[in-house]
Structures are given as structure tokens and as C-alpha cells.
Design a protein around this motif. Sequence first.
Motif, PDB file in Angstrom:
ATOM      1  N   MET A   1       0.830  -1.191   0.000  1.00 25.99           N
ATOM      2  CA  MET A   1       0.000   0.000   0.000  1.00 25.99           C
ATOM      3  C   MET A   1       0.868   1.245   0.000  1.00 25.99           C
ATOM      4  O   MET A   1       1.811   1.356   0.768  1.00 25.99           O
ATOM      5  N   GLU A   2       0.531   2.185  -0.893  1.00 24.09           N
ATOM      6  CA  GLU A   2       1.259   3.441  -0.926  1.00 24.09           C
ATOM      7  C   GLU A   2       0.783   4.316   0.233  1.00 24.09           C
ATOM      8  O   GLU A   2      -0.393   4.605   0.374  1.00 24.09           O
ATOM      9  N   THR A   3       1.718   4.694   1.056  1.00 26.34           N
ATOM     10  CA  THR A   3       1.383   5.519   2.200  1.00 26.34           C
ATOM     11  C   THR A   3       2.005   6.888   2.036  1.00 26.34           C
ATOM     12  O   THR A   3       2.905   7.095   1.225  1.00 26.34           O
ATOM     13  N   GLY A   4       1.533   7.793   2.824  1.00 23.82           N
ATOM     14  CA  GLY A   4       2.062   9.142   2.760  1.00 23.82           C
ATOM     15  C   GLY A   4       1.179  10.086   3.532  1.00 23.82           C
ATOM     16  O   GLY A   4       0.554   9.699   4.515  1.00 23.82           O
ATOM     17  N   ARG A   5       1.132  11.318   3.032  1.00 22.89           N
ATOM     18  CA  ARG A   5       0.358  12.335   3.707  1.00 22.89           C
ATOM     19  C   ARG A   5      -0.395  13.169   2.691  1.00 22.89           C
ATOM     20  O   ARG A   5       0.021  13.312   1.550  1.00 22.89           O
ATOM     21  N   ILE A   6      -1.498  13.729   3.142  1.00 23.65           N
ATOM     22  CA  ILE A   6      -2.224  14.703   2.349  1.00 23.65           C
ATOM     23  C   ILE A   6      -1.908  16.070   2.921  1.00 23.65           C
ATOM     24  O   ILE A   6      -2.210  16.360   4.083  1.00 23.65           O
ATOM     25  N   LYS A   7      -1.292  16.904   2.118  1.00 23.37           N
ATOM     26  CA  LYS A   7      -0.923  18.243   2.553  1.00 23.37           C
ATOM     27  C   LYS A   7      -2.069  19.204   2.266  1.00 23.37           C
ATOM     28  O   LYS A   7      -2.581  19.269   1.148  1.00 23.37           O
ATOM     29  N   LEU A   8      -2.467  19.953   3.298  1.00 29.87           N
ATOM     30  CA  LEU A   8      -3.537  20.925   3.160  1.00 29.87           C
ATOM     31  C   LEU A   8      -2.946  22.282   2.814  1.00 29.87           C
ATOM     32  O   LEU A   8      -2.325  22.931   3.666  1.00 29.87           O
ATOM     33  N   GLU A   9      -3.105  22.672   1.581  1.00 29.28           N
ATOM     34  CA  GLU A   9      -2.654  23.993   1.154  1.00 29.28           C
ATOM     35  C   GLU A   9      -3.849  24.938   1.107  1.00 29.28           C
ATOM     36  O   GLU A   9      -4.984  24.545   1.361  1.00 29.28           O
ATOM     37  N   GLU A  10      -3.570  26.194   0.763  1.00 27.79           N
ATOM     38  CA  GLU A  10      -4.626  27.200   0.856  1.00 27.79           C
ATOM     39  C   GLU A  10      -5.797  26.902  -0.072  1.00 27.79           C
ATOM     40  O   GLU A  10      -6.961  27.042   0.315  1.00 27.79           O
ATOM     41  N   PHE A  11      -5.518  26.450  -1.282  1.00 30.84           N
ATOM     42  CA  PHE A  11      -6.579  26.248  -2.257  1.00 30.84           C
ATOM     43  C   PHE A  11      -6.639  24.827  -2.803  1.00 30.84           C
ATOM     44  O   PHE A  11      -7.409  24.572  -3.742  1.00 30.84           O
ATOM     45  N   GLN A  12      -5.855  23.918  -2.268  1.00 33.39           N
ATOM     46  CA  GLN A  12      -5.869  22.562  -2.794  1.00 33.39           C
ATOM     47  C   GLN A  12      -5.301  21.586  -1.781  1.00 33.39           C
ATOM     48  O   GLN A  12      -4.706  21.973  -0.778  1.00 33.39           O
ATOM     49  N   LEU A  13      -5.505  20.308  -2.078  1.00 35.80           N
ATOM     50  CA  LEU A  13      -4.923  19.217  -1.308  1.00 35.80           C
ATOM     51  C   LEU A  13      -3.891  18.518  -2.185  1.00 35.80           C
ATOM     52  O   LEU A  13      -4.148  18.238  -3.354  1.00 35.80           O
ATOM     53  N   VAL A  14      -2.742  18.208  -1.593  1.00 36.89           N
ATOM     54  CA  VAL A  14      -1.655  17.573  -2.333  1.00 36.89           C
ATOM     55  C   VAL A  14      -1.303  16.259  -1.645  1.00 36.89           C
ATOM     56  O   VAL A  14      -1.015  16.237  -0.442  1.00 36.89           O
ATOM     57  N   HIS A  15      -1.326  15.159  -2.415  1.00 35.55           N
ATOM     58  CA  HIS A  15      -0.980  13.854  -1.877  1.00 35.55           C
ATOM     59  C   HIS A  15       0.525  13.655  -1.999  1.00 35.55           C
ATOM     60  O   HIS A  15       1.066  13.599  -3.104  1.00 35.55           O
TER      61      HIS A  15
END
Length: 343
Positions: free
Chosen positions: A1-15
Motif C-alpha cells: 500500500m502506498e502511504t504518505g500524507r495529504i498536505k492541506l494547502e490554501e486552495f488545494q490538497l496535495v498527496h
Amino acid sequence: METGRIKLEEFQLVHELDSLDLASKRKKTKKANTEVSGSDDVKVEIISMDRLELEIDFIGFHISLVNAYRRIVLAEVATMAIEKVYMYNNTSIVQDEVLAHRLGLVPLKADPRYFEFRNKDETEWGAQDSIKYELKVRCTKNLHAAADETDPDELYFHRKVLSSSLKWVPLGNQTDIFQEAVMQPLHQDILLAKMNAGHEINLEAYAVKGIGSDHAKFQPGLCWYRLLPEIELTREVEGEQADLLQKCFSAGVIDIVPASGGKRIAKVNNARNDACSRNVFQYDSIKDSVRLTRKTDHVIFYVESHGALKSYEILEEAVSIMIAKCDLLLNEIDKSVENDLGS
């Protein structure tokens, strides 16, 4: 399983994936497929648990599995609810179909595990699959009310029809199995209708076992999940900026602590409580001071029971249903393999 984090930016989410190259990922996946024993990276932690609420952490599980449990809780864990109403007399202002619908939404204490699913072709109401209730209420004037009384509840008897008016009528040998207290509505003060003098309601209602995919009234409770929030301060935030930063997050997430030189600086206290509102991005002075992420392999799972089943019993039922589904799938695969070999 690919693991990681979802980064919360001002106008978007980045995996953001973990920093593992493709070769190491394949090696890790191959090793996991050959291992028989469980991994220390996969675990379940109970955070809090009581009769009505359960909070549990699934760590290292794919989110699709956690979501499957949520869907099963809402759609396939059975409860008892009123399904059929025989209306013999209803002179109140509440229409028959509206009153029947409200009766169906009254949560019952009855444990569904003692009952069978009712056959749709069945014409008789049996003790093994049904619960019978009666509701007989007539509104009359209170002849002893004060002459200057204006409160309708004092001027009339039985003006409000509550769920406590539903009386259990045992079917078959149900009195040998159940006590009356555990067959009543979960709450006794649910308002079903209001009446005036001379109004009357006389009906019979039958509860059956059902699941949430048939109707929401059969859902045992609420169930939801969220990813574990993480908050990292990228620079020191002090003074008024620290106070502003604290207000941008949920209570208890950011603390203000004293530092050398009489300074007051912000410190992350408990990121778990954060609602991830991203309010900090509204302020140019502090929006560069934090990094907001969510762990994709750490899921906080909640179950809130309506009361018929305990919160942890709901999850146990969901796990049992999942096991049955897996067994069914494996059996079908075995049959398919046998057929292919036989041909």
C-alpha cells in the motif's frame, strides 16, 4: 500500500507519497505477500469506548477497508423498527400516513440478535420475527383545572401522545424470553402527536428486523471516520501572532507557553483535535508558519449507537458481516478454480 500524507494547502490538497523508490516499494510489497505473521505497522488502538460511543484508530490499514466497515455499519447491521401499522381510529389532526411514518422512526430497545428476518411472503406475525405494540389514547378535558388556567397541557388529559404510550403486546412465548423493560421504545418522551378534547388514536404496530439499505430507520447508529491531522510549526510564532494562530485552530490544538526573555510562543499541543478548517490561511502574517498534513494510513474511526446495540457490538457485527463476505468470495473462487481444473 502506498502511504504518505495529504498536505492541506490554501486552495488545494496535495498527496505526498513516502520517500521510497519504486524498487523498494516492490520489494516491500513482495515481502508482505510472503509473510504469514502480522506486521507491527498494522494495529488497532481503542481510544475511548462506552455504551453509546466508540473511538478507535486503524493504523496501517488501507482506507478502503475502513470505509467498508463504515458502509456495513450504516447499511447492513440489523436493528428492529416498526414496519407495519394497523390504524383502527385516528381523529387527531395528524394524518394516518404521517403518524405511521413517525412511529417507524421511534428507536426501540429490542436486541435484533434475538430475532430472525421476516419472510416477505409471511402473512402471520410470529414471535420469532415480530414485535407487537398497541397505542390507545383518548384526549379528555380536565374537569378539575383552574378556571383561569390557559396551559393546554393542564386543561386536557393525554393532549400529547408520547412514545411511552406504545405498549408491548407479547407474541407467542416472548414473555418467557424478554422482560417488558427491554421491549419498550428507547426514549419515552418522543412526541408523536398532539390532540384536543375528544380526539382519539387507536392502532396496532408491528416491528421487524431490517437493515439500513432498506430504510434509514433500521440503521443502528452513526458511523464516520477522518484521517489523523498533523500540524508542524515551521518557524517560531510569538506574541499577538501566537494568539491569532491559537484562534485559527480548534480548542486545545495550540498552546501558548512562556519562553526565555519573557516571550510567549505558540506550541502544538494536540493536533488530533484539529478540525482542519484551514483558517490560518486567511492571515498573511502567519499562514507561512504552519504545515498542515493528514496521515493517509492512520484513520480515526467513530461509532455512535442509537441505543439498541452497544457501540462496540455494532462494530463486532460489522466485522462478522465482513468475514462472511470474505468467506463467500473465497468459496466462489475455489469453485471457479475447481471447475477450471475439471474442464
